[in-house]
Design an enzyme around this catalytic site. Structure first.
Site, PDB file in Angstrom:
ATOM      1  N   MET A  21      -0.051  12.756  -6.570  1.00 50.91           N
ATOM      2  CA  MET A  21      -1.105  12.433  -5.613  1.00 50.91           C
ATOM      3  C   MET A  21      -2.407  12.193  -6.361  1.00 50.91           C
ATOM      4  O   MET A  21      -2.879  13.071  -7.114  1.00 50.91           O
ATOM      5  CB  MET A  21      -1.286  13.569  -4.591  1.00 50.91           C
ATOM      6  N   GLN A  74       4.106   9.638 -13.497  1.00 40.92           N
ATOM      7  CA  GLN A  74       4.292   8.428 -12.705  1.00 40.92           C
ATOM      8  C   GLN A  74       3.348   7.332 -13.198  1.00 40.92           C
ATOM      9  O   GLN A  74       2.133   7.532 -13.259  1.00 40.92           O
ATOM     10  CB  GLN A  74       4.034   8.671 -11.220  1.00 40.92           C
ATOM     11  N   CYS A 103       3.002   2.876  -3.714  1.00 41.48           N
ATOM     12  CA  CYS A 103       1.605   3.100  -3.333  1.00 41.48           C
ATOM     13  C   CYS A 103       1.098   1.942  -2.481  1.00 41.48           C
ATOM     14  O   CYS A 103       1.188   0.773  -2.880  1.00 41.48           O
ATOM     15  CB  CYS A 103       0.731   3.250  -4.565  1.00 41.48           C
ATOM     16  N   LYS A 142       9.908   5.314  -7.297  1.00 41.96           N
ATOM     17  CA  LYS A 142       9.500   5.782  -5.967  1.00 41.96           C
ATOM     18  C   LYS A 142       9.146   4.544  -5.143  1.00 41.96           C
ATOM     19  O   LYS A 142       8.288   3.746  -5.552  1.00 41.96           O
ATOM     20  CB  LYS A 142       8.312   6.731  -6.042  1.00 41.96           C
ATOM     21  N   GLY A 204       8.135  12.195   2.858  1.00 41.42           N
ATOM     22  CA  GLY A 204       7.555  11.736   4.118  1.00 41.42           C
ATOM     23  C   GLY A 204       7.626  12.754   5.232  1.00 41.42           C
ATOM     24  O   GLY A 204       8.702  13.191   5.618  1.00 41.42           O
ATOM     25  N   ARG A 228       1.471  15.671   1.012  1.00 46.54           N
ATOM     26  CA  ARG A 228       0.362  16.247   1.781  1.00 46.54           C
ATOM     27  C   ARG A 228       0.659  17.647   2.301  1.00 46.54           C
ATOM     28  O   ARG A 228      -0.265  18.445   2.498  1.00 46.54           O
ATOM     29  CB  ARG A 228       0.006  15.310   2.940  1.00 46.54           C
TER      30      ARG A 228
END
Length: 324
Positions: A21, A74, A103, A142, A204, A228
């Site tokens: 993130m 990443q 992204c 990803k 997700g 998140r």
């Protein structure tokens, strides 16, 4: 029971992963997630252009210590040879290389990277092939379900990645056009799991430990990647491990919330210095306060506080108001 997860030559203790993130998953955040049970943590997304140009800030993102392993790095970029060179440059600091193809933000998509790659299957093939040739480490991608809801192409992209030697695939089942709105379609994760032989990691709408257990059960995916849901809530990993072991999830007490928030602050000061840490920790402390009575006033207060001493006093007053 919690399951181990093998990704190429890397075997993880369990199948719980902290997602990359931007502006969030620095060394302090990763160490806290590991202490709560995450088996693999990712750096923030790293620009291969920054790495190749010897950008100090890009290399700072992959700074690590022994306690921060295994570590996933990443990378994002759109040129196969540059992404491959980026993989070579970070190999010593990483245990796994992931290529970002999901992204959705404009400044990444506008360079042809991130989810813009979903529009170019041939480039996906070239990227995975180049990175696979460049590193001995496990290579993953990803992705999202597609550029738009009307034209999901995650199966095509995943099969190409698998054909070119990708060791696992993480799917966030939203389209690029959805950004972070609407619901993630977990059925896409189950569909992907049936379509490929490499491990599938689901992502997700994982906001609670129960969500993690539900995704594993509903989709049959091999692992989960929490984003998140870990903000101000590193306990999501320990709680998920409890549920997967057949026990009830233990909610953190006010004292535990305070302890971890203080540890986060001290780790951040050690990593970045007091001035930067006090500024950047404001958002983290706001997340730690979620669901606690008086959180709105606390968030307002910490956004105006100056100095470590005043911040520590505000933290103790908020999380343990009845303590002597």
């Amino acid at each position: 029971m919690p399951k181990s997860l093998a990704i190429g030559s890397l075997t993880l203790e369990n199948n719980l992963v902290l997602a990359p993130m931007a502006g969030i998953t620095n060394l302090p955040m990763r160490l806290l997630a590991r202490e709560q049970g995450a088996a693999l943590c990712f750096t923030e997304m790293v620009s291969v252009n920054g790495l190749v140009r010897d950008g100090r800030k890009s290399f700072d993102l992959v700074r690590t210590i022994a306690a921060d392993r295994p570590l996933g790095v990443q990378l994002f970029g759109d040129d196969p040879e540059t992404v491959a060179e980026g993989a070579r440059l970070v190999e010593a600091n990483a245990d796994l290389i992931d290529i970002n193809m999901g992204c959705p933000v404009k400044k990444v998509v506008g360079t042809g990277a991130g989810s813009a790659l979903l529009l170019e299957p041939a480039k996906v093939r070239a990227l995975v092939r180049a990175v696979r040739r460049a590193t001995r480490l496990p290579v993953t991608v990803k992705i999202r379900s597609g550029w738009s809801c009307e034209e999901p192409n995650f199966l095509e992209i995943a099969r190409i990645a698998e054909e070119e030697g990708c060791d696992a695939i993480t799917l966030h089942p939203r389209s690029r056009s959805q950004m972070f709105e609407g619901r993630a379609d977990w059925a896409h994760i189950a569909e992907l799991k049936r379509a490929v032989a490499v491990p599938v990691i689901g992502s997700g709408d994982l906001f609670t430990a129960a969500d993690i257990a539900a995704m594993l059960e509903d989709t049959g995916c091999d692992g989960v990647m929490v984003a998140r849901g870990a903000l101000g809530n590193p306990w999501i990993f320990s709680q998920a491990l409890e549920i997967l072991a057949g026990r009830g999830a233990t909610a953190p007490s006010p004292d535990e919330r305070l302890r971890v928030a203080l540890r986060h602050l001290e780790l951040f000061i050690e990593a970045a210095g007091e001035r930067v840490a006090l500024r950047e920790m404001r958002k983290h402390l706001s997340w730690y306060s979620h669901g606690v009575p008086g959180a709105a006033q606390f968030r307002k207060e910490i956004n105006t506080i100056e100095g470590k001493g005043a911040l520590l006093e505000a933290l103790r007053r908020f999380f343990t108001p009845e303590a002597p």
